[in-house]
Write an enzyme that holds these catalytic residues in place. Sequence first.
Site, PDB file in Angstrom:
ATOM      1  N   LEU C 245      22.266  17.467  71.253  1.00  0.00           N
ATOM      2  CA  LEU C 245      23.614  17.760  70.773  1.00  0.00           C
ATOM      3  C   LEU C 245      24.642  17.770  71.919  1.00  0.00           C
ATOM      4  O   LEU C 245      24.481  18.506  72.886  1.00  0.00           O
ATOM      5  CB  LEU C 245      23.603  19.125  70.076  1.00  0.00           C
ATOM      6  CG  LEU C 245      24.928  19.572  69.469  1.00  0.00           C
ATOM      7  CD1 LEU C 245      25.307  18.670  68.316  1.00  0.00           C
ATOM      8  CD2 LEU C 245      24.843  21.023  69.037  1.00  0.00           C
ATOM      9  N   ASP C 246      25.694  16.968  71.779  1.00  0.00           N
ATOM     10  CA  ASP C 246      26.811  16.948  72.734  1.00  0.00           C
ATOM     11  C   ASP C 246      26.387  16.525  74.136  1.00  0.00           C
ATOM     12  O   ASP C 246      27.096  16.797  75.106  1.00  0.00           O
ATOM     13  CB  ASP C 246      27.508  18.324  72.797  1.00  0.00           C
ATOM     14  CG  ASP C 246      28.045  18.758  71.447  1.00  0.00           C
ATOM     15  OD1 ASP C 246      28.269  17.877  70.593  1.00  0.00           O
ATOM     16  OD2 ASP C 246      28.239  19.963  71.235  1.00  0.00           O
ATOM     17  N   GLU C 247      25.235  15.873  74.248  1.00  0.00           N
ATOM     18  CA  GLU C 247      24.753  15.484  75.569  1.00  0.00           C
ATOM     19  C   GLU C 247      24.748  13.966  75.769  1.00  0.00           C
ATOM     20  O   GLU C 247      24.338  13.482  76.818  1.00  0.00           O
ATOM     21  CB  GLU C 247      23.327  16.019  75.796  1.00  0.00           C
ATOM     22  CG  GLU C 247      23.199  17.520  75.806  1.00  0.00           C
ATOM     23  CD  GLU C 247      23.700  18.158  77.098  1.00  0.00           C
ATOM     24  OE1 GLU C 247      24.169  17.432  77.987  1.00  0.00           O
ATOM     25  OE2 GLU C 247      23.636  19.390  77.197  1.00  0.00           O
TER      26      GLU C 247
END
Lengths: 302, 302, 302, 302
Positions: C245-247
Amino acid sequence: MTLTQGRAPRPAEKVRGTHHQASLIVQGADATGIVAALTSVLSGHGANIVSLDQYSDNAQGGAFFQRTLFTMDALQAALPALRADLDDRLVKQYGLTYRLRDLSVPKRVAIFASKSDHCLLDLLWRHRQGQLPINIAMVISNHPDVAEEVRSFGIPFFHVPSMGPDKSAAEVEHLRLLKDNVDFVVLARYMQILSGEFIERAGVPIINIHHSFLPAFIGAGPYAKAKERGVKLVGATAHYVTEDLDEGPIIEQDVVRVSHADTAADLARRGADVERAVLSRAVLWHAEERVVRNGNHTIVFA
Amino acid sequence: MTLTQGRAPRPAEKVRGTHHQASLIVQGADATGIVAALTSVLSGHGANIVSLDQYSDNAQGGAFFQRTLFTMDALQAALPALRADLDDRLVKQYGLTYRLRDLSVPKRVAIFASKSDHCLLDLLWRHRQGQLPINIAMVISNHPDVAEEVRSFGIPFFHVPSMGPDKSAAEVEHLRLLKDNVDFVVLARYMQILSGEFIERAGVPIINIHHSFLPAFIGAGPYAKAKERGVKLVGATAHYVTEDLDEGPIIEQDVVRVSHADTAADLARRGADVERAVLSRAVLWHAEERVVRNGNHTIVFA
Amino acid sequence: MTLTQGRAPRPAEKVRGTHHQASLIVQGADATGIVAALTSVLSGHGANIVSLDQYSDNAQGGAFFQRTLFTMDALQAALPALRADLDDRLVKQYGLTYRLRDLSVPKRVAIFASKSDHCLLDLLWRHRQGQLPINIAMVISNHPDVAEEVRSFGIPFFHVPSMGPDKSAAEVEHLRLLKDNVDFVVLARYMQILSGEFIERAGVPIINIHHSFLPAFIGAGPYAKAKERGVKLVGATAHYVTEDLDEGPIIEQDVVRVSHADTAADLARRGADVERAVLSRAVLWHAEERVVRNGNHTIVFA
Amino acid sequence: MTLTQGRAPRPAEKVRGTHHQASLIVQGADATGIVAALTSVLSGHGANIVSLDQYSDNAQGGAFFQRTLFTMDALQAALPALRADLDDRLVKQYGLTYRLRDLSVPKRVAIFASKSDHCLLDLLWRHRQGQLPINIAMVISNHPDVAEEVRSFGIPFFHVPSMGPDKSAAEVEHLRLLKDNVDFVVLARYMQILSGEFIERAGVPIINIHHSFLPAFIGAGPYAKAKERGVKLVGATAHYVTEDLDEGPIIEQDVVRVSHADTAADLARRGADVERAVLSRAVLWHAEERVVRNGNHTIVFA
């Protein structure tokens, strides 16, 4: 970080990526096959292309501009043969012009300044940091004020007074100092207008920083004019100098937000930060052969 | 998020912080004690000051500008008495002028548009989101193109053709539509010049968005002029309309970076994003009573 | 500017410079002669190179990335022979990979949205303006709210509810809709987390807009976290979606200034303007084949 | 512009608008009538309010913050009586706290630096220009490198080595130098962590510049981390120092665009320009009493 000239860092050795690198700028009428011709010449000489930027102003037969950065073993020795091949393939075959430069040899520059030192100091400091691949050959000013500061960076300073409307004596002295010594000139808030004759006889590019977002507020006193008009941003413009005041090809511009509460002096103070940033970018890009002039426009491969 | 008019959000109820709030704009010659007089009148009526911004253009006797935002119980009922006290203390005693407004009553606006819809759509969308404390009373255009889009937001659309050099018939129709219906007018890329007579007879502030960083590129075709000059930034300017084209007081400006590779059409496309951002800020600030005109300048308490 | 599907502009015909153009992305280990090989293949097929951008992450033997834009007569007919030559010269000889695409064929995209419409509307509007060389095949939402708006642009809308912790039924429906229909997916403030299985089975790039300047404020509620931390700028990040997530690899980011006076809701409102700008740039660059993934990084030739 | 100490401009006399001015910062629980009480006290003493900024974090009973700038004849003589009245009206009646300062007395600061001189030099230069209403009492460094540069500005330099994990000897020396000599401390890229005990015993505000956009990339090596994550902007954050590393109240932040082509060293170089700009703004605002701390947040009346 001592200020002794002898121990100053040699900038060209510290600047990113210029070791043993060369730049090749090519411009002219676009035609199919130019890039292939150019790259095959380079690879034929064992060059490794590090970056390649190209721009055509019209996909169907416009003007073509390219900047190629490459590395090559024994670069200096190979340059004559490389030039011969480029003459054959690019100049004769395609009618292009080119500019080939060994980036390990820093461009030599004279900086002209007056009393304000913010642009001058920023260039001197960035040069000392190794951020600018230039050799600052001299600083010339019509005022003696910045002499001590300049010399603390190990740079020669020459005071050339320029009083009265007749600048010809000063310009003669300027030309004598510049002759064969510099590759370009930077006007770092130099508050004197250069004559067309000087520009022509200097024979090198001259970069000026104008303290407005051109073409707004051409001429003297741009911050006072900006205050008068009530703008919400003030800016600065770095451009090549031509005979037409503030009309030369723009290299870089930027702005900063101001408010109704800012006096004309505040605008000058805020604008000074923009001036030094814009001028240092323009000088860097010019020194790294990233700027190509095209009439009154510039192509900037930044 | 349906497009039916009846279910549209009522903007004034959603906009941040305008419930039961009033704004008081005061301007005039500065004098010692004004702020104390003003705040004691407000506190005497039980007002709670939410924010207070003040600007004097000269600490020793210049012009004074203040915007006060306050809340008050039973605001509408209290306004007459409050006005009477302000007349006594600010107008009679200090010779100031003031503007008092109940912010729970949204300003009514007419938007003029032509074929381009980017500024118009952004205002309609922000209004629907509850971001703008305005009532969009109508959209007027010299072209029918945006009719369907406007009406999908539940806003009346009026097509007023304006052909040929004589705009007087169209302006008569404009004035008939506007009369007593709007508090200000927004020109959202309306490509017609308004006559001085229209501006005077409309009798309300008119906000225009000009597609350049004024005073650069006044008049028609600013993006083509920007391309011609080779600028590295293009901008937009929101200003109050006066009889002098593109010379009115600037409310807001902004810019975006462009490059040599951008065509004039690219500049227009990039500039469009700046235009809509700048215009929406100017409309918001005008609607929230954050803008004070001072000659050809504005004080923006944003 | 009518909203009828049949009269909608065909974007690929209006977007700048994509007529009869093709893009060639090449990446792999750097070696001397790649550019020469590549350009000689192109010129051998009569291609005219419009622009050429190259990046090597290390002048001495790093990774090589190049984007070439070219025009060619009878492009579609010539592609098979061109591919064969590229396979020979680039893949077999240099071990590179390449991606060749006819830019006159717009990429097909599915946009996922939830209740917020600012990013979605901006994409729909830019597409209608001809600013984005994409075909929006469908909009999918877990809420019905934006259905009417989407369809007013002539775009199919599918409501796929996604309640409770088990998203597998919804994801099955998503995959059924997407299968063979789209070239990439855009999450325009879609407030559901995608499973790793979905990402893998979708088999196309997925672009997300996160409402913070990553890696600050990963996860839910970034504006509330930003208010809590007291930052002076808020931002948005467009990135490719990976299982973490969000990486994922960042395509574009931007920020806007905020102040102590802004509530968390104000931050969300100001941030929304940045989100839509950042996402539309990322979608444009992806659609124009300007983005190359390199591990968890992107090379953006913008 | 000579570098001789004796002829250096006295900054407080040149800085805009601080002659005979005083600032009054008031904070506490909001209540109806505070502004009226405050302004009536000021006008009762013949003060002329130059600017007044106020912020309440909640219109219905939150925290109240106000900065008032005023001029007054015989300011120094009048301060005791003014303080007595403010104690009566603001402290006793409303339970507020206040900070009253004669702005003609510049704040005294110690600057801590290490080897990098970009932030340090920018502060020294702005101070010499008269842009910062501070007296730079001393520069302290754990390296001798910048000694000559600092002294060329006429500022005392103290070298306090700080090797090994135990900083207590160095901190004892720091405290000895600072004691009663400075009003705040600036860490201009000082690469040592201060102990909680030092922070407490120093007893004055300490401003640090962190070379990232906090809360992204807390701790050491933020540019390397930024390169690793592949961000498209790098930033800097000026904040008050607390015991929790990089967690103190943020005063100012800014960012600059970078690209995939920038190495970690390039990020550091670009970021350095942001660091010096952000730090100089934070120092200016702190010196002009524009910053109010509120828990881990700041109110900046800039």
